[in-house]
Design a protein around this motif. Structure first.
Motif, mmCIF file in Angstrom:
data_model
loop_
_atom_site.group_PDB
_atom_site.id
_atom_site.type_symbol
_atom_site.label_atom_id
_atom_site.label_comp_id
_atom_site.label_asym_id
_atom_site.label_seq_id
_atom_site.Cartn_x
_atom_site.Cartn_y
_atom_site.Cartn_z
ATOM 1 N N LEU A 84 -3.962 2.857 -9.379
ATOM 2 C CA LEU A 84 -2.745 2.056 -9.507
ATOM 3 C C LEU A 84 -2.930 0.683 -8.860
ATOM 4 N N ARG A 85 -3.642 0.620 -7.753
ATOM 5 C CA ARG A 85 -3.896 -0.663 -7.104
ATOM 6 C C ARG A 85 -4.678 -1.591 -8.043
ATOM 7 N N ARG A 86 -5.669 -1.031 -8.752
ATOM 8 C CA ARG A 86 -6.441 -1.838 -9.708
ATOM 9 C C ARG A 86 -5.568 -2.305 -10.869
ATOM 10 N N TRP A 87 -4.656 -1.437 -11.332
ATOM 11 C CA TRP A 87 -3.750 -1.842 -12.412
ATOM 12 C C TRP A 87 -2.878 -3.010 -11.961
ATOM 13 N N VAL A 88 -2.356 -2.922 -10.747
ATOM 14 C CA VAL A 88 -1.494 -3.986 -10.222
ATOM 15 C C VAL A 88 -2.296 -5.274 -10.082
ATOM 16 N N ARG A 145 0.830 -1.209 0.000
ATOM 17 C CA ARG A 145 0.000 0.000 0.000
ATOM 18 C C ARG A 145 0.867 1.264 0.000
ATOM 19 N N ALA A 146 1.941 1.265 0.789
ATOM 20 C CA ALA A 146 2.846 2.420 0.832
ATOM 21 C C ALA A 146 3.537 2.611 -0.519
ATOM 22 N N SER A 165 -4.112 6.359 -5.886
ATOM 23 C CA SER A 165 -3.570 5.075 -5.444
ATOM 24 C C SER A 165 -4.554 3.943 -5.743
ATOM 25 N N GLU A 166 -5.834 4.212 -5.729
ATOM 26 C CA GLU A 166 -6.827 3.184 -6.056
ATOM 27 C C GLU A 166 -6.704 2.749 -7.508
ATOM 28 N N ILE A 183 4.192 5.698 -5.477
ATOM 29 C CA ILE A 183 4.369 5.676 -6.936
ATOM 30 C C ILE A 183 3.196 6.360 -7.631
ATOM 31 N N ALA A 184 1.976 6.176 -7.120
ATOM 32 C CA ALA A 184 0.806 6.833 -7.716
ATOM 33 C C ALA A 184 0.960 8.341 -7.652
ATOM 34 N N GLU A 185 1.474 8.820 -6.534
ATOM 35 C CA GLU A 185 1.697 10.261 -6.376
ATOM 36 C C GLU A 185 2.703 10.765 -7.406
ATOM 37 N N LYS A 186 3.728 9.972 -7.662
ATOM 38 C CA LYS A 186 4.774 10.383 -8.608
ATOM 39 C C LYS A 186 4.282 10.429 -10.045
ATOM 40 N N ILE A 187 3.388 9.493 -10.430
ATOM 41 C CA ILE A 187 2.925 9.494 -11.822
ATOM 42 C C ILE A 187 1.649 10.297 -12.014
ATOM 43 N N GLY A 188 1.023 10.719 -10.912
ATOM 44 C CA GLY A 188 -0.130 11.603 -11.015
ATOM 45 C C GLY A 188 -1.468 10.910 -11.137
ATOM 46 N N CYS A 189 -1.589 9.720 -10.595
ATOM 47 C CA CYS A 189 -2.891 9.058 -10.576
ATOM 48 C C CYS A 189 -3.256 8.751 -9.130
#
Length: 109
Positions: free
Chosen positions: A50-54, A33-34, A47-48, A39-45
């Motif tokens: 990015l979590r779904r993508w993963v 989660r951390a 976190s939810e 990483i979501a903050e860095k790419i601008g999306c």
């Protein structure tokens, strides 16, 4: 109501890269989660997102992130495995044949 489909905001390359970053650097953070949040903050999306993508990537398997190279390697290894099994079967039969021939030769007067 607008029935128009929304286009994805992030390209497939960005999604794949973000997923790889999470999976590669997950151990550098205290939890997955951390890692996702950072990483979501860095790419601008979010976190939810990015979590779904993963999660989708893991569901689809390694082929989603590694590309066709892994599929080609897997096929080559399967082919090699099949050839080795055939060679082992031939050697097993030859061994049995020569063992039988040796036994027959010993008992002939």
């Amino acid at each position: 109501m607008d029935t128009e489909r929304r286009l994805p905001r992030y390209s497939a390359e960005i999604r794949d890269r973000a997923v790889r970053m999470v999976l590669d650097h997950e151990n550098d953070y205290g939890s997955r989660r951390a890692a996702i949040s950072s990483i979501a903050e860095k790419i601008g999306c979010t976190s939810e997102t990015l979590r779904r993508w993963v999660k989708t990537s893991e569901r689809n398997g390694a082929a989603a992130t590694t590309g066709g190279d892994a599929n080609a390697r897997l096929k080559a290894l399967e082919r090699e495995n099949r050839e080795l099994r055939q060679a082992n079967e031939i050697l097993r039969k030859a061994s049995a044949y020569f063992a039988q021939a040796e036994l027959d030769r010993r008992f002939k007067p």
